[in-house]
Design a protein around this motif. Structure first.
Motif, PDB file in Angstrom:
ATOM      1  N   ASP A   1      54.909  26.795 -32.201  1.00 39.05           N
ATOM      2  CA  ASP A   1      55.028  25.719 -31.212  1.00 39.05           C
ATOM      3  C   ASP A   1      53.657  25.088 -31.029  1.00 39.05           C
ATOM      4  OD1 ASP A   1      55.911  23.982 -29.334  1.00 39.05           O
ATOM      5  OD2 ASP A   1      56.672  25.489 -27.935  1.00 39.05           O
ATOM      6  N   ILE A   2      53.224  24.388 -32.068  1.00 41.03           N
ATOM      7  CA  ILE A   2      51.865  23.865 -32.095  1.00 41.03           C
ATOM      8  C   ILE A   2      51.618  22.889 -30.955  1.00 41.03           C
ATOM      9  CG2 ILE A   2      50.228  22.470 -33.420  1.00 41.03           C
ATOM     10  CD1 ILE A   2      51.402  23.672 -35.954  1.00 41.03           C
ATOM     11  N   ASP A   3      52.540  21.964 -30.740  1.00 39.14           N
ATOM     12  CA  ASP A   3      52.329  20.942 -29.712  1.00 39.14           C
ATOM     13  C   ASP A   3      52.125  21.561 -28.329  1.00 39.14           C
ATOM     14  OD1 ASP A   3      52.491  18.756 -31.428  1.00 39.14           O
ATOM     15  OD2 ASP A   3      54.667  18.685 -31.318  1.00 39.14           O
ATOM     16  N   ASP A   4      52.961  22.531 -27.984  1.00 36.39           N
ATOM     17  CA  ASP A   4      52.855  23.161 -26.676  1.00 36.39           C
ATOM     18  C   ASP A   4      51.542  23.911 -26.521  1.00 36.39           C
ATOM     19  OD1 ASP A   4      53.950  24.189 -24.088  1.00 36.39           O
ATOM     20  OD2 ASP A   4      53.794  26.095 -25.152  1.00 36.39           O
ATOM     21  N   HIS A   5      51.161  24.663 -27.569  1.00 36.09           N
ATOM     22  CA  HIS A   5      49.942  25.459 -27.489  1.00 36.09           C
ATOM     23  C   HIS A   5      48.698  24.585 -27.471  1.00 36.09           C
ATOM     24  CE1 HIS A   5      51.214  29.700 -27.635  1.00 36.09           C
ATOM     25  NE2 HIS A   5      52.277  29.228 -28.262  1.00 36.09           N
ATOM     26  N   VAL A   6      48.697  23.521 -28.258  1.00 36.74           N
ATOM     27  CA  VAL A   6      47.540  22.626 -28.248  1.00 36.74           C
ATOM     28  C   VAL A   6      47.412  21.942 -26.888  1.00 36.74           C
ATOM     29  CG1 VAL A   6      46.518  20.550 -29.272  1.00 36.74           C
ATOM     30  CG2 VAL A   6      47.583  22.264 -30.738  1.00 36.74           C
ATOM     31  N   PHE A   7      48.538  21.596 -26.283  1.00 35.26           N
ATOM     32  CA  PHE A   7      48.515  21.008 -24.935  1.00 35.26           C
ATOM     33  C   PHE A   7      47.908  21.996 -23.941  1.00 35.26           C
ATOM     34  CE2 PHE A   7      50.518  20.567 -20.745  1.00 35.26           C
ATOM     35  CZ  PHE A   7      50.170  19.258 -20.440  1.00 35.26           C
ATOM     36  N   ARG A   8      48.315  23.267 -24.027  1.00 31.10           N
ATOM     37  CA  ARG A   8      47.800  24.284 -23.114  1.00 31.10           C
ATOM     38  C   ARG A   8      46.324  24.556 -23.376  1.00 31.10           C
ATOM     39  NH1 ARG A   8      51.870  28.971 -24.186  1.00 31.10           N
ATOM     40  NH2 ARG A   8      50.376  30.140 -22.895  1.00 31.10           N
ATOM     41  N   ILE A   9      45.915  24.508 -24.646  1.00 36.41           N
ATOM     42  CA  ILE A   9      44.498  24.682 -24.971  1.00 36.41           C
ATOM     43  C   ILE A   9      43.679  23.541 -24.356  1.00 36.41           C
ATOM     44  CG2 ILE A   9      42.811  24.607 -26.863  1.00 36.41           C
ATOM     45  CD1 ILE A   9      44.974  26.060 -28.578  1.00 36.41           C
ATOM     46  N   GLY A  10      44.218  22.329 -24.443  1.00 34.82           N
ATOM     47  CA  GLY A  10      43.521  21.186 -23.877  1.00 34.82           C
ATOM     48  C   GLY A  10      43.336  21.293 -22.372  1.00 34.82           C
ATOM     49  N   LYS A  11      44.307  21.890 -21.682  1.00 37.12           N
ATOM     50  CA  LYS A  11      44.239  22.026 -20.226  1.00 37.12           C
ATOM     51  C   LYS A  11      43.470  23.265 -19.779  1.00 37.12           C
ATOM     52  CE  LYS A  11      46.754  18.409 -19.185  1.00 37.12           C
ATOM     53  NZ  LYS A  11      46.166  17.265 -18.446  1.00 37.12           N
ATOM     54  N   ALA A  12      43.231  24.190 -20.697  1.00 37.73           N
ATOM     55  CA  ALA A  12      42.629  25.482 -20.330  1.00 37.73           C
ATOM     56  C   ALA A  12      41.190  25.318 -19.847  1.00 37.73           C
ATOM     57  CB  ALA A  12      42.673  26.436 -21.514  1.00 37.73           C
ATOM     58  N   GLU A  13      40.873  26.068 -18.809  1.00 34.04           N
ATOM     59  CA  GLU A  13      39.503  26.121 -18.293  1.00 34.04           C
ATOM     60  C   GLU A  13      38.791  27.392 -18.743  1.00 34.04           C
ATOM     61  OE1 GLU A  13      40.075  25.842 -14.119  1.00 34.04           O
ATOM     62  OE2 GLU A  13      40.631  23.714 -14.152  1.00 34.04           O
ATOM     63  N   LYS A  14      39.586  28.379 -19.170  1.00 35.60           N
ATOM     64  CA  LYS A  14      39.028  29.644 -19.630  1.00 35.60           C
ATOM     65  C   LYS A  14      39.817  30.119 -20.839  1.00 35.60           C
ATOM     66  CE  LYS A  14      37.920  34.352 -18.051  1.00 35.60           C
ATOM     67  NZ  LYS A  14      38.024  35.323 -16.932  1.00 35.60           N
ATOM     68  N   ILE A  15      39.122  30.632 -21.852  1.00 36.23           N
ATOM     69  CA  ILE A  15      39.748  31.107 -23.089  1.00 36.23           C
ATOM     70  C   ILE A  15      39.573  32.617 -23.193  1.00 36.23           C
ATOM     71  CG2 ILE A  15      39.842  30.894 -25.596  1.00 36.23           C
ATOM     72  CD1 ILE A  15      40.504  28.299 -24.213  1.00 36.23           C
ATOM     73  N   LYS A  16      40.680  33.332 -23.425  1.00 46.16           N
ATOM     74  CA  LYS A  16      40.645  34.786 -23.599  1.00 46.16           C
ATOM     75  C   LYS A  16      40.936  35.154 -25.052  1.00 46.16           C
ATOM     76  CE  LYS A  16      42.612  37.506 -20.716  1.00 46.16           C
ATOM     77  NZ  LYS A  16      43.649  38.165 -19.877  1.00 46.16           N
ATOM     78  N   ASN A  17      40.429  36.306 -25.475  1.00 40.25           N
ATOM     79  CA  ASN A  17      40.668  36.900 -26.805  1.00 40.25           C
ATOM     80  C   ASN A  17      39.977  36.157 -27.937  1.00 40.25           C
ATOM     81  OD1 ASN A  17      42.346  38.848 -25.696  1.00 40.25           O
ATOM     82  ND2 ASN A  17      44.209  37.649 -26.041  1.00 40.25           N
ATOM     83  N   LEU A  18      39.167  35.155 -27.637  1.00 37.29           N
ATOM     84  CA  LEU A  18      38.572  34.329 -28.688  1.00 37.29           C
ATOM     85  C   LEU A  18      37.645  35.139 -29.585  1.00 37.29           C
ATOM     86  CD1 LEU A  18      38.286  31.413 -29.789  1.00 37.29           C
ATOM     87  CD2 LEU A  18      36.290  31.180 -28.305  1.00 37.29           C
TER      88      LEU A  18
END
Length: 224
Positions: free
Chosen positions: A13-30
């Motif tokens: 679900d690339i579109d959904d995940h990329v949208f959520r990445i764009g809105k994210a303020e913090k990234i985990k597990n990177l």
């Protein structure tokens, strides 16, 4: 919003995940994923060296070597493969991310997520190729997934065969993914995104072809 990176989910679900990445303020597990993929890269390339893939120049001169000399050369070859794997993994993760950051101003960590997917796909391509070379004797540049096999029927020029062999279905998917990912998050004109991604990949294909064309001389000089 916190986004936890799960590479496999990004494929469904690339579109959904990329949208959520764009809105994210913090990234985990990177960074954990970056370490795991780098380790996986070392495992793959060291394993290829252990089973003899790429050791033709060593094997051809084995009749003039003592067993100890042959094993020593093979050991250093595997060390070289490990160093290459580390350089490749870190280069794929960090260098294009920095380049895209300069052009798009997308947060650097979010671009690293994109490049982790790219590295994963490249390693998957390499894993699929291993049984092809072990059981069918197919070099990477004439893999059925690349255009090198077509080029080999059209020309005898090794550079062109290596060049088209660098272009595979996996590479085309990576280009599509990067353009889609960047297009969703960047505010610059999409034409610049297309140009940047295509120039980057064409440059990498040219460098790969040049290195492959010189590989016999490099390895020969190393083990003389």
């Amino acid at each position: 919003m916190t986004y936890s990176v799960h590479l496999i989910k990004l494929f469904f679900d690339i579109d959904d995940h990329v949208f959520r990445i764009g809105k994210a303020e913090k990234i985990k597990n990177l960074w954990k994923l970056a370490f795991l993929l780098s380790s996986f890269s070392i495992f793959i390339y060291a394993g290829m060296g252990l089973v003899g893939i790429g050791t033709d120049m060593i094997s051809n001169g084995a009749v003039w070597l003592t067993p100890a000399e042959y094993e020593l050369r093979k050991f250093w070859f595997i060390i070289g493969r490990i160093a290459f794997a580390i350089t490749l993994a870190l280069g794929i993760i960090f260098i294009p991310s920095f380049l895209f950051y300069l052009i798009t101003a997308i947060p650097y960590q979010k671009l690293i997520i994109m490049q982790l997917v790219v590295l994963f796909v490249m390693l998957l391509e390499r894993i699929i190729w291993v049984p092809l070379v072990v059981y069918a004797g197919l070099d990477w540049y004439v893999s059925p997934f690349s255009f090198g096999i077509i080029a080999s029927y059209l020309t005898d020029m090794s550079f062109l065969i290596y060049l088209f062999g660098s272009v595979s279905l996996f590479q085309l998917w990576i280009i599509w993914f990067q353009i889609k990912f960047l297009g969703k998050l960047a505010t610059i004109h999409k034409g610049w995104i297309w140009l940047t991604v295509l120039v980057l990949h064409i440059s990498l294909w040219l460098v790969t072809a040049l290195l492959a064309d010189a590989d016999v001389h490099l390895i020969g000089g190393w083990f003389e």
